[in-house]
Design an enzyme around this catalytic site. Sequence first.
Site, short mmCIF file in Angstrom:
data_model
loop_
_atom_site.label_atom_id
_atom_site.label_comp_id
_atom_site.label_asym_id
_atom_site.label_seq_id
_atom_site.Cartn_x
_atom_site.Cartn_y
_atom_site.Cartn_z
N CYS A 55 -14.98 -3.68 0.82
CA CYS A 55 -13.55 -3.94 1.00
C CYS A 55 -13.13 -5.07 0.07
O CYS A 55 -13.94 -5.65 -0.66
CB CYS A 55 -13.25 -4.28 2.45
SG CYS A 55 -13.94 -5.88 2.98
N CYS B 280 -15.35 -8.73 7.03
CA CYS B 280 -15.10 -9.09 8.41
C CYS B 280 -15.41 -7.87 9.27
O CYS B 280 -15.71 -6.80 8.74
CB CYS B 280 -13.65 -9.57 8.60
SG CYS B 280 -12.44 -8.23 8.72
N ARG C 172 -1.32 6.30 9.92
CA ARG C 172 -1.37 5.79 8.54
C ARG C 172 -1.61 6.92 7.54
O ARG C 172 -1.58 8.10 7.89
CB ARG C 172 -2.44 4.72 8.45
CG ARG C 172 -2.15 3.51 9.36
CD ARG C 172 -3.09 2.37 9.09
NE ARG C 172 -2.77 1.20 9.91
CZ ARG C 172 -3.38 0.03 9.79
NH1 ARG C 172 -4.32 -0.14 8.87
NH2 ARG C 172 -3.05 -0.98 10.55
N LYS D 213 -3.16 0.84 15.43
CA LYS D 213 -3.19 1.71 14.25
C LYS D 213 -3.86 3.04 14.60
O LYS D 213 -4.71 3.12 15.49
CB LYS D 213 -3.94 1.02 13.11
CG LYS D 213 -5.38 0.65 13.42
CD LYS D 213 -5.98 -0.16 12.28
CE LYS D 213 -7.40 -0.62 12.62
NZ LYS D 213 -7.98 -1.46 11.56
N CYS E 262 -7.54 -11.34 1.24
CA CYS E 262 -7.45 -10.87 2.62
C CYS E 262 -7.52 -12.05 3.59
O CYS E 262 -8.50 -12.82 3.57
CB CYS E 262 -8.57 -9.88 2.93
SG CYS E 262 -8.52 -9.30 4.65
N ARG F 77 0.85 -1.20 0.00
CA ARG F 77 0.00 0.00 0.00
C ARG F 77 0.88 1.24 0.00
O ARG F 77 1.77 1.40 0.86
CB ARG F 77 -0.90 -0.02 1.23
CG ARG F 77 -1.86 1.15 1.37
CD ARG F 77 -2.61 1.06 2.68
NE ARG F 77 -3.44 -0.14 2.76
CZ ARG F 77 -3.66 -0.81 3.89
NH1 ARG F 77 -3.11 -0.43 5.01
NH2 ARG F 77 -4.44 -1.88 3.87
N CYS G 160 -12.80 -2.13 7.36
CA CYS G 160 -12.17 -1.54 6.17
C CYS G 160 -13.19 -1.00 5.17
O CYS G 160 -12.92 -0.02 4.49
CB CYS G 160 -11.26 -2.55 5.50
SG CYS G 160 -9.88 -3.09 6.52
N LYS H 97 -5.40 6.73 12.63
CA LYS H 97 -5.81 7.30 11.35
C LYS H 97 -6.18 8.77 11.51
O LYS H 97 -6.85 9.14 12.48
CB LYS H 97 -6.99 6.51 10.78
CG LYS H 97 -6.68 5.04 10.52
CD LYS H 97 -7.89 4.27 10.03
CE LYS H 97 -7.56 2.81 9.77
NZ LYS H 97 -8.74 2.04 9.30
#
Length: 571
Positions: free
Chosen positions: A435, A480, A154, A216, A441, A84, A484, A218
């Site tokens: 997603c 899931c 990110r 993470k 994935c 990415r 995302c 954002k």
Amino acid sequence: MTNEKHPGPLVVEGKLSDAERLKKQSNYLRGTITEDLDDGLTGGFNGDNFLLIRFHGMYQQDDRDIRAERAEQKLEPRHAMMLRCRLPGGIMTPEQWLSVDKFAQEHTIYGSIRLTNRQTFQYHGLLKGDVKPAHQMLHAVGLDALATANDVNRNVLCSSNPVESELHQEAYDWAKKLSEHLLPKTRAYAEIWLDQEKVATTDEEPILGETYLPRKFKTTVVVPPHNDVDLHANDMNFIAIAENGKLIGFNLLVGGGLSIEHGNKATYARTASEFGYLSLDKTLAVAEAVVTTQRDWGNRTDRKNAKTKYTLERVGVETFKEEVERRAGIKFEPIRPYEFTTRGDRFGWVKGIDEKWHLTLFIENGRLLDYPGRPLKTGLAEIAKIHQGDFRLTANQNLIVAGVPEAEKPRIEALAREHGLMESVTAQRENSMACVAFPTCPLAMAEAERFLPAFVTRVEETMHRHGVGDEHIVLRVTGCPNGCGRALLAEVGLVGKAPGRYNLYLGGNRIGTRIPRMYRENITEDEILSHLDELLGRWALEREADEGFGDFTVRAGVVEPVRDPARDFWQ
């Protein structure tokens, strides 16, 4: 250490998660990645390196469609990386695009470019031998993949509205500054991927710390009235406040996030909390203070409860805010007025105040590939060869050909139409998103990207039957519960539970400021459509003027609104 105003501790004591050990022992994200690159016995990365490469912008995946077949053949899974790019604000030049396009064609299994709702692109199917050349190609054109995954800040999103060009440019500049300021300072990326020599100094991470963030993180820069970045899915959000078309400061909102775990009531989706207004000159100091507060107070014993949203709920919003003020040396002013009226992208041609034209192209699921009769990837490459402006990737998986002079409009449009990039698309399809999920994935429980197109068609058929076929609902599918696909900010959200089965969420709103509630659990596509058939029929007959579907489901009592996510998300 506890906080007298709130029952929760500022720091969670207990055994640290294994991720904390991994980061501490990684030698500032180096691990033994270099040695692994030379290991020809496996197509993957071993041990800690499997997770460490995420800090370098990659996830190790395999093709789950052929996993069982390879196991029968006594072969390891066909390991390949997803890489990415870091692309703050989603802007890249046509020259950069052509290099990215060429590399995808020559060095990836699938040959595609995937636009993501993190306003960047990613490669899928990158074999280990092509990983280093990929990083070097990005570097050669002024890009990188540093810190686009794992426990760091990110890719920074920025509203991609190209009409108010001066204001957008200022907001975009701050997105870049925030991205650069919060990047890891370790030289590991340059040493491993770019063959730069190790500098004979001690590594330091003054903002992220030796063990980086607990989870993470954002960040967004948002230009009202367009919430096209879905700010409430993010930890830290700077809402642009303008006067006379010039940026003067930001409202700060902290603590949004959508990822949950099925059945784990200690997890929940949460919208971001308003902290206050700050002037432009305080932006980087405040951003650093938010990040370092989360660094020091975030839960390092349980990764399921490590995000900023949980820290705010544990210590209290006011306590977190006061600590940010103390660290940044400021006092927040009251929130300045702002309003969101739209969320999605505006397709087709729009003219900016700079007299330049901007063409927003719908890219279903963000997947750029040459399909039979629709060579989308080739079409964008042909546009890139003549375009003198820039490309802007949106947070809704679409692409804007920006800054087109009047004289160049016919050529750009002719190429777009010739390659299937400007075909007629319904409002419902434009407002649906998924997603990646299967086959690549590793977290996917159900289909999403491959499921969405046919599902949207069936939803459209239902809407036409009820006389609302020209309208839309914000529809999201995620394979899931990790968030995302941003299903938990949709009017209708599907969250994968098992192959062919989803949890159905209802009650979000069109502007993305309300969390939906689970309406039915673990149901099939046909069952979902049966429920939607009934509810869309009611919406068509009972709605008030200009009332969106999500607002209707709340007003009509179909679902109760989520008012306090920490306490009533699962009720």
